[in-house]
Motif scaffolding. Structure first.
Motif, PDB file in Angstrom:
ATOM      1  N   PRO A   1       9.864  11.705   9.997  1.00 54.88           N
ATOM      2  CA  PRO A   1       9.643  10.890   8.538  1.00 54.88           C
ATOM      3  C   PRO A   1      10.654  12.049   7.403  1.00 54.88           C
ATOM      4  N   GLU A   2      10.603  11.092   6.762  1.00 45.81           N
ATOM      5  CA  GLU A   2      11.734  11.091   5.247  1.00 45.81           C
ATOM      6  C   GLU A   2      10.329  11.821   4.475  1.00 45.81           C
ATOM      7  N   GLY A   3       8.875  11.757   5.057  1.00 48.75           N
ATOM      8  CA  GLY A   3       7.735  12.097   3.996  1.00 48.75           C
ATOM      9  C   GLY A   3       6.777  11.886   4.329  1.00 48.75           C
ATOM     10  N   GLY A   4       5.406  11.993   3.827  1.00 50.88           N
ATOM     11  CA  GLY A   4       3.927  12.054   4.148  1.00 50.88           C
ATOM     12  C   GLY A   4       3.986  12.518   5.076  1.00 50.88           C
ATOM     13  N   MET A   5       3.117  12.458   6.327  1.00 55.72           N
ATOM     14  CA  MET A   5       1.794  13.589   6.759  1.00 55.72           C
ATOM     15  C   MET A   5       2.544  12.921   8.500  1.00 55.72           C
ATOM     16  N   PHE A   6       2.739  11.685   8.985  1.00 53.72           N
ATOM     17  CA  PHE A   6       2.974  11.268  10.557  1.00 53.72           C
ATOM     18  C   PHE A   6       3.974  11.603  10.815  1.00 53.72           C
ATOM     19  N   ILE A   7       3.511  11.597  12.214  1.00 54.87           N
ATOM     20  CA  ILE A   7       4.961  11.816  13.287  1.00 54.87           C
ATOM     21  C   ILE A   7       4.465  10.382  14.724  1.00 54.87           C
ATOM     22  N   TRP A   8       5.267   9.120  15.144  1.00 55.80           N
ATOM     23  CA  TRP A   8       4.669   8.159  15.991  1.00 55.80           C
ATOM     24  C   TRP A   8       5.734   9.006  16.804  1.00 55.80           C
ATOM     25  N   VAL A   9       5.003   9.110  18.387  1.00 57.27           N
ATOM     26  CA  VAL A   9       5.279   9.613  19.563  1.00 57.27           C
ATOM     27  C   VAL A   9       5.069   8.432  20.425  1.00 57.27           C
ATOM     28  N   THR A  10       6.549   7.900  21.295  1.00 55.32           N
ATOM     29  CA  THR A  10       6.344   7.283  22.682  1.00 55.32           C
ATOM     30  C   THR A  10       6.618   7.584  23.797  1.00 55.32           C
ATOM     31  N   LEU A  11       5.864   7.433  24.318  1.00 55.94           N
ATOM     32  CA  LEU A  11       6.005   8.789  25.340  1.00 55.94           C
ATOM     33  C   LEU A  11       5.949   7.399  26.288  1.00 55.94           C
ATOM     34  N   ARG A  12       6.903   7.664  28.039  1.00 57.09           N
ATOM     35  CA  ARG A  12       7.150   6.526  28.892  1.00 57.09           C
ATOM     36  C   ARG A  12       6.497   5.532  28.931  1.00 57.09           C
ATOM     37  N   ASP A  13       6.626   4.538  29.840  1.00 62.44           N
ATOM     38  CA  ASP A  13       6.243   3.756  29.885  1.00 62.44           C
ATOM     39  C   ASP A  13       5.296   3.735  30.758  1.00 62.44           C
ATOM     40  N   GLY A  14       3.665   3.266  31.494  1.00 62.84           N
ATOM     41  CA  GLY A  14       2.811   3.871  32.207  1.00 62.84           C
ATOM     42  C   GLY A  14       1.784   4.770  31.742  1.00 62.84           C
ATOM     43  N   MET A  15       2.206   5.481  30.786  1.00 61.30           N
ATOM     44  CA  MET A  15       1.764   6.864  30.077  1.00 61.30           C
ATOM     45  C   MET A  15       0.587   5.749  29.016  1.00 61.30           C
ATOM     46  N   ASP A  16      -0.866   6.442  29.689  1.00 60.46           N
ATOM     47  CA  ASP A  16      -1.816   6.356  29.057  1.00 60.46           C
ATOM     48  C   ASP A  16      -2.695   7.643  28.059  1.00 60.46           C
ATOM     49  N   THR A  17      -1.935   6.715  26.956  1.00 60.02           N
ATOM     50  CA  THR A  17      -2.540   7.974  25.594  1.00 60.02           C
ATOM     51  C   THR A  17      -3.979   8.402  25.751  1.00 60.02           C
ATOM     52  N   THR A  18      -4.583   6.816  25.487  1.00 62.08           N
ATOM     53  CA  THR A  18      -6.540   7.676  25.637  1.00 62.08           C
ATOM     54  C   THR A  18      -7.066   8.701  27.141  1.00 62.08           C
ATOM     55  N   GLN A  19      -6.069   7.898  27.814  1.00 63.02           N
ATOM     56  CA  GLN A  19      -6.472   8.797  29.470  1.00 63.02           C
ATOM     57  C   GLN A  19      -6.120  10.260  28.806  1.00 63.02           C
TER      58      GLN A  19
ATOM     59  N   ASP B   1       0.830  -1.107   0.365  1.00 65.88           N
ATOM     60  CA  ASP B   1      -0.074  -0.622   0.419  1.00 65.88           C
ATOM     61  C   ASP B   1       0.881   1.786   0.102  1.00 65.88           C
ATOM     62  N   ASP B   2       0.762   2.071  -1.354  1.00 69.74           N
ATOM     63  CA  ASP B   2       1.660   3.182  -0.870  1.00 69.74           C
ATOM     64  C   ASP B   2       1.289   4.329  -2.040  1.00 69.74           C
ATOM     65  N   PRO B   3       0.629   4.605  -0.455  1.00 69.22           N
ATOM     66  CA  PRO B   3      -1.088   6.172  -0.772  1.00 69.22           C
ATOM     67  C   PRO B   3       0.382   7.495  -0.736  1.00 69.22           C
ATOM     68  N   TYR B   4       1.425   7.164  -0.026  1.00 66.91           N
ATOM     69  CA  TYR B   4       3.069   8.537   0.101  1.00 66.91           C
ATOM     70  C   TYR B   4       3.478   8.527  -0.339  1.00 66.91           C
ATOM     71  N   GLY B   5       4.300   7.285  -1.367  1.00 71.48           N
ATOM     72  CA  GLY B   5       5.444   7.619  -2.081  1.00 71.48           C
ATOM     73  C   GLY B   5       5.609   8.726  -2.297  1.00 71.48           C
ATOM     74  N   GLU B   6       5.148   9.694  -2.914  1.00 77.80           N
ATOM     75  CA  GLU B   6       5.396  10.212  -4.140  1.00 77.80           C
ATOM     76  C   GLU B   6       5.618  11.840  -2.741  1.00 77.80           C
ATOM     77  N   LEU B   7       5.425  11.785  -1.521  1.00 82.34           N
ATOM     78  CA  LEU B   7       5.470  12.862  -0.964  1.00 82.34           C
ATOM     79  C   LEU B   7       6.657  12.777   0.175  1.00 82.34           C
ATOM     80  N   ARG B   8       7.529  12.288  -0.438  1.00 78.61           N
ATOM     81  CA  ARG B   8       9.264  12.539  -0.053  1.00 78.61           C
ATOM     82  C   ARG B   8       9.831  13.489  -0.397  1.00 78.61           C
ATOM     83  N   TYR B   9      10.446  14.013   1.150  1.00 79.77           N
ATOM     84  CA  TYR B   9      10.930  14.955   1.157  1.00 79.77           C
ATOM     85  C   TYR B   9      12.601  15.811   1.493  1.00 79.77           C
ATOM     86  N   ALA B  10      12.731  14.536   2.321  1.00 75.09           N
ATOM     87  CA  ALA B  10      13.626  14.383   2.757  1.00 75.09           C
ATOM     88  C   ALA B  10      15.078  12.595   1.856  1.00 75.09           C
ATOM     89  N   GLY B  11      15.945  12.148   2.233  1.00 74.07           N
ATOM     90  CA  GLY B  11      16.021  11.247   2.370  1.00 74.07           C
ATOM     91  C   GLY B  11      16.124  10.482   1.367  1.00 74.07           C
TER      92      GLY B  11
END
Length: 402
Positions: A326-344, A207-217
């Protein structure tokens, strides 16, 4: 005497298991103008070529109106299929137009592939995390999801051992600027993936919806390009949503002719064909090299937006938080410290008019961690990015705080 008796509809078991998308529910909240939304994976309207599309529709209706408003072939408008085949052939894997099927957005392709491959209980391999829309679509057919291990470089091809792959119908991957993580598979992993899948007889849905959106690398070869010489079965999905406009609802599938033939039969039972006038207008827009002139502007916009968010994360998030670059696309993924609940955390953020997507819904076939979240940056102005990230940083608290 009232003869009209209210009888509840009897839904199928498949329909009964349907649930609303977590993102869709969040987006209801983000319609309020005061909310700073990092939730929706929406392309920036600033990149929509409105004038060019208007002119293309006018030309089509002026010169080929009767054809544009008539039923068309299920396979799609032939010149557009030829354009897709030629465009992808530039990557190195010669594509026959008969291997191209035009669909009503790549989300329709996911639904059709589910119908084609999945029986109740079928094993389906997915990344952990993976695109929520695909998980929802495949879930309708009651598969058994099996998560493929990932690390900071994305999917780990060496994890595809005989036990994991045995009886699997396919593996679903997003190699470029993955939704939700923003990660990109490097060439070595791509080569290892297609060779491993070829040896195991495992089809790959690329699945490659973002492949044309490279802006680095550096650009990476597609799995289709690498897979054909290796003997792998690669089914590639592409979309005009991110390079033109999502409201067009236009995408395509590239696959071996035997697979395309079955997908055509499925599509005939679904919607007969994708809108003819839309296909013709898109072809009229792209046929003369327009995307080569247009996409650099979109890439520059997205790169600036990504930079704004990365700077804000560095300034306002605690030192023990981690995020992708990211080198392209639209998203950044964040990982917080153990014990955090991002739903809350989301509920606390919404109370302060900031929204994001917790990471848990993006997982299938594995216990979802509670401390991850996805941020989308392309539709939010710089000042609101900084304000929203500052609010989130304050809610998360300093490093080491539980």
């Amino acid at each position: 005497m009232d003869m009209h008796i209210n009888t509840p509809a009897v839904f199928s078991q498949r329909a009964m298991q349907l649930t609303s998308s977590a993102i869709r529910e969040i987006l209801k909240i983000t319609e309020r103008p005061e909310v700073i939304s990092f939730a929706g994976g929406l392309p920036s309207p600033s990149g929509f070529p409105i004038a060019e599309l208007r002119a293309a529709f006018d030309r089509v209706l002026d010169t080929q109106g009767a054809t544009a408003l008539q039923y068309g072939r299920t396979e799609g408008y032939t010149p557009l299929r030829e354009w897709v085949a030629q465009d992808l052939s530039r990557e190195g894997a010669p594509i026959d137009p008969e291997e191209v099927l035009i669909v009503s957005g790549s989300q329709q392709a996911l639904d059709m592939l589910g119908k084609l491959f999945i029986d109740p209980g079928s094993k389906v391999l997915v990344e952990a995390p993976s695109y929520l829309g695909a998980l929802q679509s495949f879930s309708l057919f009651q598969p058994q999801f099996q998560a493929v291990p990932t690390d900071a470089g994305g999917l780990v091809p060496d994890a595809l051992d005989d036990a994991l792959v045995r009886d699997a119908r396919f593996i679903y991957v997003l190699p470029n600027f993955q939704n939700p993580t923003g990660l990109t598979l490097d060439r070595a992993r791509r080569q290892a993936l297609v060779e491993r899948c070829a040896a195991l007889g495992l089809p790959i849905i690329e699945d490659d919806p973002y492949g044309e959106l490279r802006y680095a690398g550096q650009p990476q070869p597609g799995l289709l390009e690498l897979g054909r010489p290796a003997g792998a079965t690669v089914i590639r999905l592409g979309s005009f949503s991110k390079v033109l406009a999502p409201g067009m609802r236009l995408g395509y599938v590239v696959a071996p002719k035997a697979i395309i033939s079955k997908l055509v039969q499925i599509k005939q039972a679904t919607d007969l064909h994708t809108a003819t006038v839309t296909q013709m207008a898109v072809y009229e827009t792209v046929r003369d090299g327009f995307l080569q002139r247009h996409l650099p502007l979109v890439r520059d916009l997205y790169q600036r937006q990504c930079g704004y968010m990365l700077d804000a994360l560095q300034q306002y998030f605690p030192a023990d938080a981690q995020w992708t670059r990211p080198e392209g696309g639209m998203f950044i993924w964040v990982t917080l410290r153990d014990g955090m609940d991002t739903t809350q955390l989301l509920q606390q953020a919404i109370a302060k008019n900031v929204a994001f997507v917790p990471g848990a819904p993006f997982y299938a076939g594995v216990q979802a961690p509670t401390n991850t979240l996805r941020l989308s940056f392309v539709t939010v102005p710089e000042d609101r990015i900084r304000s929203g990230i500052q609010v989130l940083g304050q809610l998360i608290g300093p490093a080491g705080q539980s």
